[in-house]
Each structure stands twice: as C-alpha cells, then as structure tokens.
Design a protein around this motif. Structure first.
Motif, mmCIF file in Angstrom:
data_model
loop_
_atom_site.group_PDB
_atom_site.id
_atom_site.type_symbol
_atom_site.label_atom_id
_atom_site.label_comp_id
_atom_site.label_asym_id
_atom_site.label_seq_id
_atom_site.Cartn_x
_atom_site.Cartn_y
_atom_site.Cartn_z
ATOM 1 N N ALA A 53 -9.387 -67.135 47.130
ATOM 2 C CA ALA A 53 -9.152 -66.347 48.275
ATOM 3 C C ALA A 53 -9.745 -64.832 48.647
ATOM 4 N N LEU A 54 -9.007 -64.232 47.268
ATOM 5 C CA LEU A 54 -8.865 -62.378 47.598
ATOM 6 C C LEU A 54 -10.480 -62.460 47.206
ATOM 7 N N SER A 55 -11.066 -63.637 46.332
ATOM 8 C CA SER A 55 -12.764 -62.962 46.050
ATOM 9 C C SER A 55 -13.865 -63.216 47.454
ATOM 10 N N ALA A 66 -12.475 -63.006 50.573
ATOM 11 C CA ALA A 66 -12.383 -61.921 51.368
ATOM 12 C C ALA A 66 -13.076 -60.497 50.928
ATOM 13 N N ILE A 67 -12.532 -60.083 49.200
ATOM 14 C CA ILE A 67 -13.613 -59.037 49.615
ATOM 15 C C ILE A 67 -15.117 -59.616 49.557
ATOM 16 N N LEU A 68 -15.519 -60.372 49.454
ATOM 17 C CA LEU A 68 -16.949 -60.725 49.933
ATOM 18 C C LEU A 68 -17.083 -61.008 51.148
ATOM 19 N N ILE A 69 -16.435 -61.179 51.585
ATOM 20 C CA ILE A 69 -16.943 -61.157 53.170
ATOM 21 C C ILE A 69 -16.615 -59.482 53.866
ATOM 22 N N LYS A 70 -15.809 -59.110 53.334
ATOM 23 C CA LYS A 70 -16.244 -57.587 53.702
ATOM 24 C C LYS A 70 -17.099 -56.494 53.239
ATOM 25 N N GLY A 71 -17.310 -57.726 52.115
ATOM 26 C CA GLY A 71 -18.975 -56.282 51.167
ATOM 27 C C GLY A 71 -19.790 -56.769 52.298
ATOM 28 N N VAL A 72 -20.284 -58.105 52.782
ATOM 29 C CA VAL A 72 -21.675 -58.855 53.887
ATOM 30 C C VAL A 72 -20.845 -57.844 54.928
ATOM 31 N N LEU A 73 -20.143 -58.033 55.488
ATOM 32 C CA LEU A 73 -19.871 -57.336 57.091
ATOM 33 C C LEU A 73 -20.425 -55.632 57.127
ATOM 34 N N ARG A 74 -19.634 -55.242 55.947
ATOM 35 C CA ARG A 74 -19.637 -53.825 55.652
ATOM 36 C C ARG A 74 -21.283 -53.163 55.303
ATOM 37 N N GLY A 75 -22.307 -54.003 54.817
ATOM 38 C CA GLY A 75 -23.679 -53.893 54.983
ATOM 39 C C GLY A 75 -23.473 -52.908 53.140
ATOM 40 N N GLY A 76 -25.190 -52.991 52.655
ATOM 41 C CA GLY A 76 -25.293 -52.874 51.539
ATOM 42 C C GLY A 76 -25.760 -50.914 51.970
ATOM 43 N N VAL A 77 -25.678 -50.622 50.929
ATOM 44 C CA VAL A 77 -25.629 -49.035 51.060
ATOM 45 C C VAL A 77 -27.347 -48.797 50.302
ATOM 46 N N ALA A 78 -27.382 -48.104 49.942
ATOM 47 C CA ALA A 78 -29.033 -47.257 49.829
ATOM 48 C C ALA A 78 -28.666 -47.529 47.708
ATOM 49 N N PRO A 79 -29.847 -48.299 47.412
ATOM 50 C CA PRO A 79 -29.874 -47.925 45.754
ATOM 51 C C PRO A 79 -29.014 -46.709 44.830
ATOM 52 N N GLY A 80 -29.879 -45.773 45.650
ATOM 53 C CA GLY A 80 -29.242 -44.748 44.745
ATOM 54 C C GLY A 80 -27.359 -44.573 45.017
ATOM 55 N N ASP A 81 -26.794 -44.899 46.243
ATOM 56 C CA ASP A 81 -25.688 -44.690 46.065
ATOM 57 C C ASP A 81 -24.591 -45.381 45.444
ATOM 58 N N ILE A 82 -24.915 -46.616 44.829
ATOM 59 C CA ILE A 82 -24.442 -47.929 44.556
ATOM 60 C C ILE A 82 -23.767 -47.461 42.904
ATOM 61 N N ARG A 83 -22.243 -47.844 42.890
ATOM 62 C CA ARG A 83 -22.074 -46.582 41.741
ATOM 63 C C ARG A 83 -22.092 -48.196 40.803
#
Length: 152
Positions: A54-56, A58-75
């Motif tokens: 359930a927590l995973s 929720a985190i996945l849905i939050k990530g989808v709603l937040r949207g991606g970031v430019a590939p250079g910005d991902i740690r």
C-alpha cells in the motif's frame, strides 16, 4: 506527455514489485504444517507486506502525479544503491541471520540517505532490528533466520 521517471516512481515500483513477489510466495508455500484452528503461519508477515504494498503504491502514485524530472536532475546513485542494498540483504538474509544482516542494512540505508552522525546511526542500527526481532519472534512467534552457530 509528462515524464514519469523519478525517484518516487522507481522506488515505489521496485518495492511494490518485491512486496507482490513475497506475498505470492507466502501464499504458495507448501512446506507449512497447520493444525486445525491454527492461524496461518505467515499472517503477520503478510499483513506487513500488504502495508508495504500500500505504501509503495502511494509513493508510486505520488511520483506519477508529480511528474518526471529532467534526466540530469535525477539522483541515480542513491536510488541504485538502495536497490542494491535491498537485493544484497535479501540474498544474505538466510545465510547470515537476521540479527547480523538487518543492523548492517539499516546502517547502510541511513548512510545512503545521508545520516552521518554516529550516535543516531548506531542507535537506529541497533534499535530497529531489536524492536522488529522482539515483535516478530517473541510476540508473533515467527521464526527468523539466526546467525549460524548461535541460537537464541
């Protein structure tokens, strides 16, 4: 179209997949002996896995709603280090025992997340495994792998 790759979607998807695999294997374990009227032996573990799932999600849905970031910005480094730590912990769990592997995994997780102060690091590395050991072994009567040659 929004980019969906970010740390939330990667970690949420990875931990959700691991929880699903472990849940499936817990329901298909054929070497478990049950007496009539007994509670299923994996009940507490399955409830914990449902919570992780359930927590995973929720985190996945939050990530989808937040949207991606430019590939250079991902740690990427912490993300892959955390996945490697989980994989290594899973592989070594049964061979080395719970009380040896889990403190090292908690310490590794803290270091990956940037916790560097020695007192909280050691405190978390000892308190979390001991608390979960007491909860799972002493109160829920679930067997956990022991350190080879050492029985509690």
């Amino acid at each position: 179209m929004k980019q969906l790759v970010n740390s939330d979607t990667l970690l949420g998807g990875f931990f959700g997949l691991v929880a699903l695999i472990l849940l499936r294997s817990s329901y298909h374990s054929s070497d478990v002996f049950l007496l009539p009227g007994d509670a299923p032996p994996f009940l507490v573990a399955q409830l914990a896995l449902y919570a992780v799932l359930a927590l995973s999600l929720a985190i996945l849905i939050k990530g989808v709603l937040r949207g991606g970031v430019a590939p250079g910005d991902i740690r990427w480094r912490p993300t892959f280090l955390m996945m490697a730590l989980l994989l290594m912990t899973t592989v070594l769990f049964k061979m080395a025992g719970y009380l040896l592997i889990v403190p090292l995994a908690v310490a590794g997780c803290c270091l990956i997340l940037g916790y560097r102060k020695p007192v909280p690091l050691v405190g978390l590395s000892v308190a979390v495994p001991v608390a979960t050991y007491l909860l799972l072994v002493k109160f829920a009567s679930l067997p956990l792998p022991t350190i080879p040659g050492l029985e509690f």
